[in-house]
Scaffold this active site. Structure first.
Site, PDB file in Angstrom:
ATOM      1  CD  GLU A  37      -2.947  -1.109   2.276  1.00 16.56           C
ATOM      2  OE1 GLU A  37      -4.129  -1.334   1.996  1.00 16.56           O
ATOM      3  OE2 GLU A  37      -2.581  -0.852   3.431  1.00 16.56           O
ATOM      4  CB  CYS A  62       2.231  -1.220  14.077  1.00 12.67           C
ATOM      5  SG  CYS A  62       2.463  -1.169  12.293  1.00 12.67           S
ATOM      6  CB  CYS A  74       5.377  -1.972  16.771  1.00 13.36           C
ATOM      7  SG  CYS A  74       7.110  -1.819  16.290  1.00 13.36           S
ATOM      8  CB  CYS A 134       0.395   6.550  11.170  1.00 10.19           C
ATOM      9  SG  CYS A 134       1.241   7.952  10.591  1.00 10.19           S
ATOM     10  CB  CYS A 143       6.647  -5.393   9.494  1.00 13.53           C
ATOM     11  SG  CYS A 143       7.997  -4.532  10.337  1.00 13.53           S
ATOM     12  CB  CYS A 194       2.967   7.448   3.199  1.00 11.76           C
ATOM     13  SG  CYS A 194       3.339   6.284   4.484  1.00 11.76           S
TER      14      CYS A 194
END
Ligand code: SAH
Ligand code: SF4
Length: 394
Positions: free
Chosen positions: A118, A146, A143, A368, A139, A132
């Site tokens: 994305e 997230c 975290c 975010c 990942c 962005c």
């Protein structure tokens, strides 16, 4: 017959072909200068002229955004035909485009079959627009606040795939040819999916492409790379890319940061702060951005605001307070607005200006930490099994 360019052999992320499958023509869109030169040689251009041809291609691809070899009027028809027989100018496929009520645009891009990332365009941040970009699909870090962190790593993006995200957004925003006035995309932030410092080679090559003044020309000082704190790579990032640095801090002591950003167990705060101080070229006009996500009752007390100010003492810093963006089943709540303002007040009084980042594109899960694609890593052994099962049925 089309054959894949040699460079793909050296690229561990290049899609592997199954037996009997023919390689698709390679796209020149996203290639580095060196790769374009190789491509020119591959279609028979004399080595002495290859550099000049690469320059011409560069200009057509990255300044004009050319999508057809026919546009390349300063290249002979014969050579254009040879190029078109071997290569394309296509970008990865845009599978979905969503536009938020606030103008934010989210692009879902298919990089290879079943592998999607994305990219988000955020307009009008102080007369500028930030794109962005993602550096990985999924990942490896987890975290806890997230959404991307809940998606296992599928793979790193190639430099071409990172550069192509900018090209796709520019196609959509009709930003070709590159102009210096009224640009919509003025800044690039590596704050999409993934940890850029775990894919530094490709991130660095992509920045060479995106920042080049003969092409897209989005400068290194207008490019920010955000990391959760991969300490051994921070200085190298600065040396290789000259970009601005952002650190996902989120906590001011190791106990809490270990919980929120588990990578902190490997690289605790003291080491992180040391590495940041060594980032090349830091001064008051080149500051580190510290991102701090506001989690209700977790890290948002005024004592922590004061700790934050203390921790950053002596580092040329900007602070970005990010209201937590929820995602399905997320384990946190966003701090109350009063609390965010009170926290911001402490930080403001210490000399850091207007630090709260307004959430953008929440309605389309583009803010975010809300990015996550459905792609999953399929192991080679699993692929083989699926193939065998298919054959068994056939
Ligand atoms: N992996 C890199 C860059 C991508 S994350 C990094 O961690 O820095 C981009 C930013 O969004 C980071 O500061 C991250 O901490 C923040 N973020 C992640 N999830 C979030 C959420 N749910 N709400 C608000 N910010 C979030
Ligand atoms: Fe990965 Fe960054 Fe999300 Fe952490 S915040 S899981 S490092 S993308």
């Amino acid at each position: 017959m089309n054959h894949a360019l040699n460079i793909s052999a050296a690229n561990p992320n290049a899609p592997r072909l199954n037996e009997g499958e023919t390689a698709l023509p390679t796209s020149l869109a996203g290639m580095t200068r060196a790769q374009l030169r190789e491509a020119a040689i591959q279609i028979g251009v004399d080595e002495k002229k290859a550099k000049m041809r690469a320059e011409q291609l560069w200009r057509w691809i990255y300044h004009y955004g050319a999508q057809s070899f026919d546009d390349m009027t300063n290249i002979s028809k014969d050579l254009r035909a040879k190029m078109a027989a071997e290569f394309t100018l296509t970008r990865p496929r845009l599978t979905e485009r969503q536009v938020s009520v606030d103008g934010t645009r989210k692009y879902l891009i298919e990089l290879s079959p079943g592998v999607e990332c994305e990219t988000v365009f955020i307009p009008d941040v102080a007369k500028s627009g930030a794109l962005c970009v993602s550096s990985q699909v999924g990942c490896t870090l987890n975290c806890t606040f997230c959404h991307t962190g809940t998606q296992a790593l599928v793979r790193n993006l190639t430099a071409a795939e990172i550069a192509a995200q900018v090209m796709i957004a520019r196609d959509d925003l009709q930003e070709w040819p590159t102009s210096n006035e009224n640009r919509k995309i003025t800044n690039i932030v590596f704050m999409g999916m993934g940890e850029p410092l775990y894919n530094l080679d490709n991130v660095s090559d992509s920045i060479d492409i995106i920042s080049d003044g003969e092409g897209m020309g989005i400068g290194r000082r207008r490019t920010t790379v955000s990391t959760s704190g991969v300490v051994p790579k921070i200085k190298e990032l600065g040396e290789r890319t000259g970009t601005m640095l952002a650190i996902s801090l989120h906590a001011t002591n190791d106990d809490l940061r270990n919980e929120l950003v588990p990578l902190n167990k490997k690289y605790p705060l003291a080491e992180l702060m040391d590495a940041i101080r060594q980032y090349p070229g830091l001064n008051n006009s080149k500051r580190v951005t510290f991102e701090y996500v506001m989690l209700k009752g977790v890290n948002d007390s005024l004592a922590e605001a004061r700790e934050l100010v203390k921790l950053l003492k002596g580092v040329p810093a900007k602070i970005n307070l990010i209201p937590f963006n929820p995602w399905p089943d997320s384990p946190y709540e966003c701090s109350d607005w009063d609390q965010i303002e009170a926290f911001a007040d402490v930080v403001n009084r210490a000399g850091y200006a207007s630090p709260v980042r307004t959430p953008r594109g929440r309605d389309i899960l583009a803010a975010c930490g809300q990015l996550r694609s459905e792609s999953q890593k399929v192991r080679a052994s699993e692929l083989r099994k699926q193939r065998l099962a298919g054959e068994g049925q056939g």
